[in-house]
Scaffold this motif. Structure first.
Motif, PDB file in Angstrom:
ATOM      1  N   GLY A  57       0.806  -1.213   0.000  1.00  0.00           N
ATOM      2  CA  GLY A  57       0.000   0.000   0.000  1.00  0.00           C
ATOM      3  C   GLY A  57       0.838   1.261   0.000  1.00  0.00           C
ATOM      4  O   GLY A  57       0.458   2.276  -0.583  1.00  0.00           O
ATOM      5  N   THR A  58       1.988   1.229   0.678  1.00  0.00           N
ATOM      6  CA  THR A  58       2.891   2.376   0.716  1.00  0.00           C
ATOM      7  C   THR A  58       4.323   1.882   0.556  1.00  0.00           C
ATOM      8  O   THR A  58       4.599   0.688   0.630  1.00  0.00           O
ATOM      9  CB  THR A  58       2.774   3.145   2.048  1.00  0.00           C
ATOM     10  OG1 THR A  58       3.059   2.253   3.130  1.00  0.00           O
ATOM     11  CG2 THR A  58       1.378   3.726   2.228  1.00  0.00           C
TER      12      THR A  58
ATOM     13  N   ARG B 278      -4.639   2.702   2.814  1.00  0.00           N
ATOM     14  CA  ARG B 278      -5.551   2.131   1.812  1.00  0.00           C
ATOM     15  C   ARG B 278      -6.101   0.819   2.335  1.00  0.00           C
ATOM     16  O   ARG B 278      -5.462   0.105   3.111  1.00  0.00           O
ATOM     17  CB  ARG B 278      -4.825   1.907   0.478  1.00  0.00           C
ATOM     18  CG  ARG B 278      -4.350   3.194  -0.151  1.00  0.00           C
ATOM     19  CD  ARG B 278      -3.768   2.966  -1.532  1.00  0.00           C
ATOM     20  NE  ARG B 278      -4.762   2.513  -2.488  1.00  0.00           N
ATOM     21  CZ  ARG B 278      -4.528   2.400  -3.799  1.00  0.00           C
ATOM     22  NH1 ARG B 278      -3.326   2.701  -4.279  1.00  0.00           N
ATOM     23  NH2 ARG B 278      -5.463   1.980  -4.613  1.00  0.00           N
TER      24      ARG B 278
ATOM     25  N   SER C 290      -0.879   9.597   3.223  1.00  0.00           N
ATOM     26  CA  SER C 290       0.196   9.132   2.352  1.00  0.00           C
ATOM     27  C   SER C 290       0.093   9.879   1.024  1.00  0.00           C
ATOM     28  O   SER C 290      -0.912   9.770   0.311  1.00  0.00           O
ATOM     29  CB  SER C 290       0.095   7.621   2.116  1.00  0.00           C
ATOM     30  OG  SER C 290       1.143   7.173   1.284  1.00  0.00           O
TER      31      SER C 290
ATOM     32  N   ASP D 207      -3.505   9.067  -0.477  1.00  0.00           N
ATOM     33  CA  ASP D 207      -4.309   8.093   0.270  1.00  0.00           C
ATOM     34  C   ASP D 207      -4.466   8.587   1.703  1.00  0.00           C
ATOM     35  O   ASP D 207      -3.497   9.048   2.315  1.00  0.00           O
ATOM     36  CB  ASP D 207      -3.642   6.712   0.275  1.00  0.00           C
ATOM     37  CG  ASP D 207      -3.362   6.195  -1.118  1.00  0.00           C
ATOM     38  OD1 ASP D 207      -4.259   6.295  -1.963  1.00  0.00           O
ATOM     39  OD2 ASP D 207      -2.235   5.720  -1.355  1.00  0.00           O
TER      40      ASP D 207
ATOM     41  N   SER E 292      -6.493   7.599   5.549  1.00  0.00           N
ATOM     42  CA  SER E 292      -7.378   6.779   6.382  1.00  0.00           C
ATOM     43  C   SER E 292      -7.632   7.508   7.690  1.00  0.00           C
ATOM     44  O   SER E 292      -6.750   8.187   8.221  1.00  0.00           O
ATOM     45  CB  SER E 292      -6.765   5.396   6.652  1.00  0.00           C
ATOM     46  OG  SER E 292      -5.628   5.490   7.481  1.00  0.00           O
TER      47      SER E 292
ATOM     48  N   TYR F  11     -11.520   5.183   4.559  1.00  0.00           N
ATOM     49  CA  TYR F  11     -10.441   5.335   3.591  1.00  0.00           C
ATOM     50  C   TYR F  11     -10.896   6.206   2.417  1.00  0.00           C
ATOM     51  O   TYR F  11     -12.046   6.131   1.983  1.00  0.00           O
ATOM     52  CB  TYR F  11     -10.026   3.975   3.018  1.00  0.00           C
ATOM     53  CG  TYR F  11      -9.560   2.963   4.032  1.00  0.00           C
ATOM     54  CD1 TYR F  11      -8.208   2.821   4.335  1.00  0.00           C
ATOM     55  CD2 TYR F  11     -10.462   2.137   4.682  1.00  0.00           C
ATOM     56  CE1 TYR F  11      -7.776   1.885   5.255  1.00  0.00           C
ATOM     57  CE2 TYR F  11     -10.043   1.193   5.609  1.00  0.00           C
ATOM     58  CZ  TYR F  11      -8.695   1.071   5.890  1.00  0.00           C
ATOM     59  OH  TYR F  11      -8.282   0.133   6.808  1.00  0.00           O
TER      60      TYR F  11
ATOM     61  N   SER G 284      -8.960   7.735  -1.424  1.00  0.00           N
ATOM     62  CA  SER G 284      -7.727   7.784  -2.216  1.00  0.00           C
ATOM     63  C   SER G 284      -8.000   8.306  -3.618  1.00  0.00           C
ATOM     64  O   SER G 284      -9.112   8.173  -4.150  1.00  0.00           O
ATOM     65  CB  SER G 284      -7.073   6.401  -2.291  1.00  0.00           C
ATOM     66  OG  SER G 284      -7.870   5.501  -3.014  1.00  0.00           O
TER      67      SER G 284
ATOM     68  N   ASN H 185      -5.558   8.328  -7.310  1.00  0.00           N
ATOM     69  CA  ASN H 185      -4.286   7.927  -7.891  1.00  0.00           C
ATOM     70  C   ASN H 185      -4.362   7.914  -9.412  1.00  0.00           C
ATOM     71  O   ASN H 185      -5.426   7.641  -9.998  1.00  0.00           O
ATOM     72  CB  ASN H 185      -3.886   6.529  -7.400  1.00  0.00           C
ATOM     73  CG  ASN H 185      -3.432   6.531  -5.957  1.00  0.00           C
ATOM     74  OD1 ASN H 185      -2.285   6.818  -5.652  1.00  0.00           O
ATOM     75  ND2 ASN H 185      -4.358   6.207  -5.050  1.00  0.00           N
TER      76      ASN H 185
ATOM     77  N   THR I  49     -10.532   7.262  -8.330  1.00  0.00           N
ATOM     78  CA  THR I  49     -10.920   7.750  -7.006  1.00  0.00           C
ATOM     79  C   THR I  49     -11.699   6.659  -6.288  1.00  0.00           C
ATOM     80  O   THR I  49     -12.564   6.009  -6.897  1.00  0.00           O
ATOM     81  CB  THR I  49     -11.797   9.008  -7.113  1.00  0.00           C
ATOM     82  OG1 THR I  49     -11.096  10.006  -7.846  1.00  0.00           O
ATOM     83  CG2 THR I  49     -12.146   9.547  -5.737  1.00  0.00           C
TER      84      THR I  49
ATOM     85  N   GLN J 226     -16.418  -0.629  -0.132  1.00  0.00           N
ATOM     86  CA  GLN J 226     -15.676   0.376  -0.875  1.00  0.00           C
ATOM     87  C   GLN J 226     -16.334   0.629  -2.216  1.00  0.00           C
ATOM     88  O   GLN J 226     -16.938  -0.269  -2.810  1.00  0.00           O
ATOM     89  CB  GLN J 226     -14.209  -0.023  -1.050  1.00  0.00           C
ATOM     90  CG  GLN J 226     -13.946  -1.341  -1.724  1.00  0.00           C
ATOM     91  CD  GLN J 226     -12.450  -1.619  -1.821  1.00  0.00           C
ATOM     92  OE1 GLN J 226     -11.635  -0.725  -2.045  1.00  0.00           O
ATOM     93  NE2 GLN J 226     -12.063  -2.874  -1.640  1.00  0.00           N
TER      94      GLN J 226
END
Length: 728
Positions: free
Chosen positions: A107-108, A119, A462, A484, A486, A496, A498, A500, A532, A548
């Motif tokens: 995730g990171t 995430r 993040s 991201d 949370s 959460y 995000s 990207n 998104t 989600q």
């Protein structure tokens, strides 16, 4: 402030002294703590190991605050050994062990616990794997509601895996964090040099992750984490023998060892190998699979080195895998992988280098052993290295990394035509002197990563960016940012959000493949996405739930399509469909989707409950596509999974007899795709003696339904298998 700090140190020392005194007591003594904490001075944290509690009541669990700011509370074992194979003293009411520390997940670019992740990451744990009626990793992924698994050959012979309505080329596969995705074709990405018995957990990250794993992480990431070695055992062995209908049979053996040195260093080794085969449950679907996998590590003060290497060879009947006009297709795949990773800590700076090599060999025959006209050989080599580093300051954790990845292909069909003087000998298990590689192409991918993570008591932020340049495109630098977040408003809830961006280069198949009724294009543009997503996770004793939703805007998407204006003659009359040509081309797409899952874990409330887990999950996707030319047929992109439902239950029936049932129903868009529902089940008897063993019988497609993942490839009906597992 200083007084408080010193006081904490004093308390920590007292607790440690008490802990070590207690560990010297007899085995009948009981060690108790009234409170658990993740603070740096806490007893369990100072051990620098994951601690598993064997007996812990639900009442204590609720009052202990184990879940405070850790929504990663788990019912799985930390070492990846199925609970059926653990000793009785290691279990809580037959199978439940509570892991007080959750695990680092993808995730990171910095290591973050599942509970801290910015995430949402789906984790399939060892206990879930052991209870399921699966014989391959691809079978296991079918029960993850967010994953679309389209099987051509059974038991992982050939499987296309995708997420969020994407295609199999858009998903990145990691093995212990190392990218093993194929630039040749996603059809071969999910070939593994190990078995499902070697897996400790599977992590699924949905949505673009280019700023973490590079441009191939377009719609998501699957990380396969293999089992770690028990450092308390000098030698250990696990044996699995299996067999079943349609001539199915095989076995797997795993050996491991651990050596501790006087300076505190520990060295571990694990070697596994196996073989399986079957006559096939449908016409021309026979297969065999040979695989070996090694994993080793050396851990010393402030230094850790890990190595992995694997090999697999898999020949199989390809039925009608690539077209209806041939029912005697045949293919074999051969895979090599090797990687070396390190981790060095210098003060507050953490440096994590890695080097890797992946090789794929593919041999395909349109008509088996008939003529070389429909025969192709491919050799793909991916070599690369990277350096990731991160440092923690008062402002958070900052990571910077670089990676160079060289992707080359030698082929009888894919790539740029070579002069005869540059032809290359075919290599591998199926090499023949009469043929040469006559085509070649190569590209180098350069990536630089920057990320900053802020961890607060209730928040994780993040923010990062990928800078990428590819010699196969135009050698220009492009940037792909992402954010991201949370938020943990309570002990039980995490929210959460995000955003990207990502890019994916066309595969060599997209660019060059040509054959009967199919034609690639070297003018393809790389795919781009802007994604998104929003999610929420709930976790408390005996309950877990998550949901989600996502929206993606994609451009220059790649698919193989039949253009409508090529299905009619000059007078507008329909032509013979057997003459239609699938061409690779770009298009635009917007898609939205929702996933939700609820699970009940009664043993966290009642330790003697016969039911271990009961869960229901559902996913829905809708897509809006735009082509510059009208399209009549699509091979992949327009055949997405619109609806998927998964119901699962497992528990103990009587004494050591356990049962699991899994039912999934799915509806796919596209011509000739009919919805279907399948029920799979497993019965196992688990012995808990000095030498743990498990005997099982499972059945896939219990009601013998006729179904197709691809409309031209019929899948097996009822298939009964049995086996025995022994741990030494």
């Amino acid at each position: 402030m200083q007084f408080d700090f010193d006081n904490r140190l004093s308390k920590a020392g007292a607790h440690l002294l008490q802990f070590f005194q207690l560990t010297k007591m007899s085995n009948n003594s009981t060690i108790k703590w009234k409170r658990f904490s993740r603070k740096s001075y806490a007893v369990f944290n100072t051990l620098h190991k994951e601690v598993v509690v064997g007996v812990l009541s639900a009442t204590i669990l609720q009052s202990a605050g184990v879940m405070a700011k850790t929504n990663g509370f788990s019912c799985s074992t930390s070492d990846g050994i199925p609970s059926a194979l653990r000793g009785e003293s290691e279990e809580l009411s037959d199978s439940l062990a509570i892991a007080l520390a959750d695990v680092n997940v993808v995730g990171t670019r910095i290591p973050l616990m599942e509970s801290q992740s910015a995430r949402m990451v789906t984790v399939l744990r060892a206990e879930d794997i052991a209870s399921a009626a699966v014989h391959s990793i691809n079978d296991l992924l079918e029960y993850a509601v967010g994953i679309d698994v389209r099987q051509r050959g059974e038991m992982g012979v050939q499987t296309d895996v995708s997420v969020r309505g994407g295609t199999f080329d858009q998903l990145t596969l990691l093995v212990n964090g190392v990218n093993v995705s194929s630039p040749h074709t996603g059809h071969l990405t999910f070939d593994f040099p190990f078995s499902v018995d070697d897996i400790q957990r599977v992590e699924v990250l949905e949505g673009p992750a280019a700023r973490v794993f590079g441009t191939s992480a377009f719609t998501g990431v699957v990380n396969i984490v293999t089992k770690s070695v028990d450092e308390q055992k000098l030698l250990a062995a696990d044996l699995h023998l299996k067999g079943g209908a349609y001539g199915y049979g095989g076995g797997d053996l795993r050996l491991s060892s651990a050596t501790s040195f006087s300076n505190g260093s520990v060295m571990t080794h694990a070697l596994s190998g196996g073989y399986s085969r079957s006559d096939g449950a449908t016409e021309n679907s026979f297969f065999s699979n040979t695989h070996f996998f090694y994993q080793g590590s050396l851990r010393a003060k402030n230094v850790k080195v890990e190595a992995q290497a694997g090999y697999s060879y898999k020949p199989y009947g390809a039925n009608t895998f690539y077209g209806l006009s041939s029912t005697d297709q045949w293919e074999s795949t051969e895979k090599f992988l090797a990687a070396l990773k390190g981790e060095v800590k210098i003060g507050k700076l953490n440096i994590l280098p890695q080097v890797f090599w992946n090789r794929w060999l593919d041999h395909y025959q349109w008509h088996k052993d008939v003529s070389p006209a429909g025969e192709n050989f491919h050799l793909v080599d991916v070599v690369g290295g990277g350096l990731n580093s991160w440092i923690q300051t008062a402002l958070g954790k900052t990571s910077f990394g670089v990676e160079i990845r060289s992707e080359g292909i030698w082929s009888t069909n894919l790539g740029k035509k070579l002069p005869e003087s540059d032809y290359k000998d075919i290599v591998g298990h199926d090499a023949i002197e009469e043929r040469k590689y006559t085509c070649h192409d190569k590209r180098t991918n350069y990536s630089a990563f920057l990320e900053h993570d802020i961890l607060l008591s209730d928040w994780t932020f993040s923010v990062g960016c990928l800078a990428n340049r590819n010699s196969g495109l135009d050698n220009r630098w492009r940037f792909y940012p992402g954010v991201d977040i949370s938020y943990r408003p309570t002990k039980e809830v995490t929210v959460y959000a995000s955003w990207n961006m990502a890019l994916r280069m066309p595969t060599y198949t997209d660019l060059y493949y040509s054959g009967k009724n199919i034609e690639g294009s070297q003018n393809l543009m790389p795919e781009k996405t802007n994604d998104t997503s929003l999610g929420v996770k709930f976790r408390r004793v005996a309950w877990e739930a998550n949901m989600q939703a996502f929206y993606s805007h994609k451009s220059d998407m790649i698919d193989w399509v039949v253009f409508t204006d090529e299905t009619v003659d000059a007078d507008g009359k329909p032509t013979d469909s057997l003459t239609w040509i699938y061409r690779s081309g770009n298009f635009k797409m917007d898609n939205v989707g929702v996933e939700t899952q609820v699970a009940f874990l009664p043993r966290e409330l009642f330790s003697d409950s016969f039911l271990r887990r009961l869960s229901v999950a559902y996913s829905w996707i809708s897509e809006d596509l735009e082509h510059t030319r009208e399209v009549t047929l699509s091979k992949y992109a327009q055949e997405y999974l619109r609806h998927k439902v998964v119901l699962q239950a497992d528990g103990r029936i009587w004494k050591n007899l356990s049962c699991s049932l899994s039912w999934r129903w799915q509806e796919r868009t596209g011509n000739g795709n009919k919805p279907y529902g399948l029920l799979d089940g497993k019965l196992s008897w688990d012995s808990k003696g000095r030498i743990p063993w498990s005997l099982y019988v499972d059945c896939s497609n219990i009601f013998d339904k006729e179904y197709y993942d691809y409309s031209i490839v019929r899948q097996p009906g009822r298939w009964i298998k049995a086996g025995v597992q022994i741990s030494l």
